[in-house]
Motif scaffolding. Structure first.
Motif, mmCIF file in Angstrom:
data_model
loop_
_atom_site.group_PDB
_atom_site.id
_atom_site.type_symbol
_atom_site.label_atom_id
_atom_site.label_comp_id
_atom_site.label_asym_id
_atom_site.label_seq_id
_atom_site.Cartn_x
_atom_site.Cartn_y
_atom_site.Cartn_z
ATOM 1 N N THR A 68 0.820 -1.206 0.000
ATOM 2 C CA THR A 68 0.000 0.000 0.000
ATOM 3 C C THR A 68 0.859 1.263 0.000
ATOM 4 O O THR A 68 1.768 1.412 0.806
ATOM 5 N N VAL A 69 0.572 2.143 -0.934
ATOM 6 C CA VAL A 69 1.172 3.476 -0.974
ATOM 7 C C VAL A 69 0.031 4.478 -0.884
ATOM 8 O O VAL A 69 -0.855 4.498 -1.741
ATOM 9 N N ARG A 70 0.035 5.280 0.163
ATOM 10 C CA ARG A 70 -1.031 6.246 0.395
ATOM 11 C C ARG A 70 -0.601 7.641 -0.069
ATOM 12 O O ARG A 70 0.587 7.975 -0.036
ATOM 13 N N TYR A 96 -4.680 3.524 -5.260
ATOM 14 C CA TYR A 96 -3.915 4.293 -4.282
ATOM 15 C C TYR A 96 -4.851 5.013 -3.303
ATOM 16 O O TYR A 96 -5.545 5.954 -3.703
ATOM 17 N N ALA A 131 3.086 3.093 3.453
ATOM 18 C CA ALA A 131 4.001 4.124 2.980
ATOM 19 C C ALA A 131 3.202 5.317 2.471
ATOM 20 O O ALA A 131 2.076 5.163 1.985
ATOM 21 N N TRP A 132 3.804 6.503 2.561
ATOM 22 C CA TRP A 132 3.088 7.727 2.205
ATOM 23 C C TRP A 132 3.860 8.562 1.191
ATOM 24 O O TRP A 132 5.071 8.730 1.299
ATOM 25 N N VAL A 133 3.102 9.109 0.237
ATOM 26 C CA VAL A 133 3.623 10.130 -0.665
ATOM 27 C C VAL A 133 2.870 11.416 -0.352
ATOM 28 O O VAL A 133 1.640 11.437 -0.333
ATOM 29 N N ARG A 154 7.659 6.774 7.431
ATOM 30 C CA ARG A 154 6.720 6.237 6.446
ATOM 31 C C ARG A 154 6.618 7.092 5.184
ATOM 32 O O ARG A 154 5.962 6.692 4.228
ATOM 33 N N ILE A 156 7.758 8.329 1.766
ATOM 34 C CA ILE A 156 8.682 7.816 0.754
ATOM 35 C C ILE A 156 8.731 8.688 -0.502
ATOM 36 O O ILE A 156 9.605 8.483 -1.352
ATOM 37 N N LEU A 249 3.879 7.775 -8.249
ATOM 38 C CA LEU A 249 3.552 6.850 -7.166
ATOM 39 C C LEU A 249 4.192 5.489 -7.391
ATOM 40 O O LEU A 249 4.680 4.849 -6.453
ATOM 41 N N GLY A 253 7.060 3.864 -4.938
ATOM 42 C CA GLY A 253 6.864 2.553 -4.341
ATOM 43 C C GLY A 253 7.909 1.541 -4.744
ATOM 44 O O GLY A 253 7.895 0.414 -4.260
#
Length: 275
Positions: A68-70, A96, A131-133, A154, A156, A249, A253
């Motif tokens: 998961t990438v948030r 996402y 993980a967060w963008v 967290r 990234i 994204l 990731g």
């Protein structure tokens, strides 16, 4: 007699100034409000579940990507945050999870720049796994850049839309994956000024120009003072922005040593437009 005249002049100027200020605020509330098309992005459907809290909207995909990438998205100054709902909805439809955060006072009067608000946002990121963008448009991009100056473990990636920031500090040494998306017809954040600050971002930054895109078409709201007219439609600019963010994204990731230690800076002026 002269003092009486000056008092009257000052009173007139004060009255006119107050009227002008109130008029400006009213005009901003109209020009920067989200369109009906924007509010359609707040409707839950088979692919995305949308929920609203206190200044925070979440967009949960029915089929999230793994791992998961948030995405945490910060709105532009004075802009109704809901103007970015279609973009967050579309990102969630691609797997996402997204969170649209309203800035205090819509980014006015400096509260969004304050460490109290920045720490509040970092605490929100720390409470939700994954993980967060961090992303933002215009002033929201500045706040996003401020957030990643002291990133949480967290965080990234960073995505900056329609912004000349960072301008007053450097992120050249950050290990986050950074993407900068800008419109070549943007009158508020002109391409020349965007590129002039390239040295303040890391060598591996991904630069994505949107040919003919302007400032306000990164969201769904009215025409912005100082902006230029776009030569592409809002739908086309939104599609290009979505494509650019999906690339960002995916890159965030997939960390790589090459991104962290690129031997030379790519020339942002030579990179191709977003699809």
């Amino acid at each position: 007699m002269a003092s009486l005249v000056w008092r009257r002049i000052r009173r007139v100027w004060a009255t006119l100034g107050s009227i002008a200020f109130v008029g400006f605020l009213l005009w901003c509330l109209i020009a920067y409000r989200a369109s009906a098309e924007a509010r359609a992005g707040l409707i839950t459907d088979s692919l995305v579940s949308v929920s609203a809290g206190d200044g925070l909207w979440s967009f949960a995909p029915a089929y999230p990507r793994e791992p998961t990438v948030r995405v945490l998205f910060l709105s532009g100054a004075l802009v109704d945050p809901e103007a970015y709902a279609p973009l967050l909805h579309a990102l969630a439809a691609h797997g996402y999870p997204g969170y649209l955060l309203a800035l205090p006072w819509r980014g006015a009067f400096g509260r969004a720049d304050g460490e109290d608000f920045l720490e509040h946002v970092r605490s929100v990121v720390d409470t939700i796994p994954g993980a967060w963008v961090i992303a933002g448009h215009s002033r929201g991009a500045k706040i996003a850049a401020l957030l990643v100056r002291q990133p949480t473990p967290r965080m990234i990636g960073l995505i900056l839309l329609g912004s000349t920031h960072p301008r007053d500090f450097s992120l050249a040494d950050t290990r986050l994956a950074v993407t900068k998306i800008y419109g070549t017809a943007d009158g508020v954040a002109p391409a020349a000024k965007v590129l002039a600050n390239a040295s303040l971002l890391p060598v591996g930054t991904r630069w994505i120009p949107i040919e003919g895109g302007n400032h306000n078409q990164f969201g769904y709201y009215g025409f912005q003072p100082g902006d230029s007219w776009a030569s592409i439609s809002r739908a086309d600019q939104q599609a290009a922005t979505l494509g650019a963010m999906l690339l960002a994204l995916e890159a965030a990731g997939t960390p790589s040593p090459e991104r962290m230690h690129s031997p030379e800076r790519s020339d942002p002026a030579r990179l191709p437009s977003a699809p």
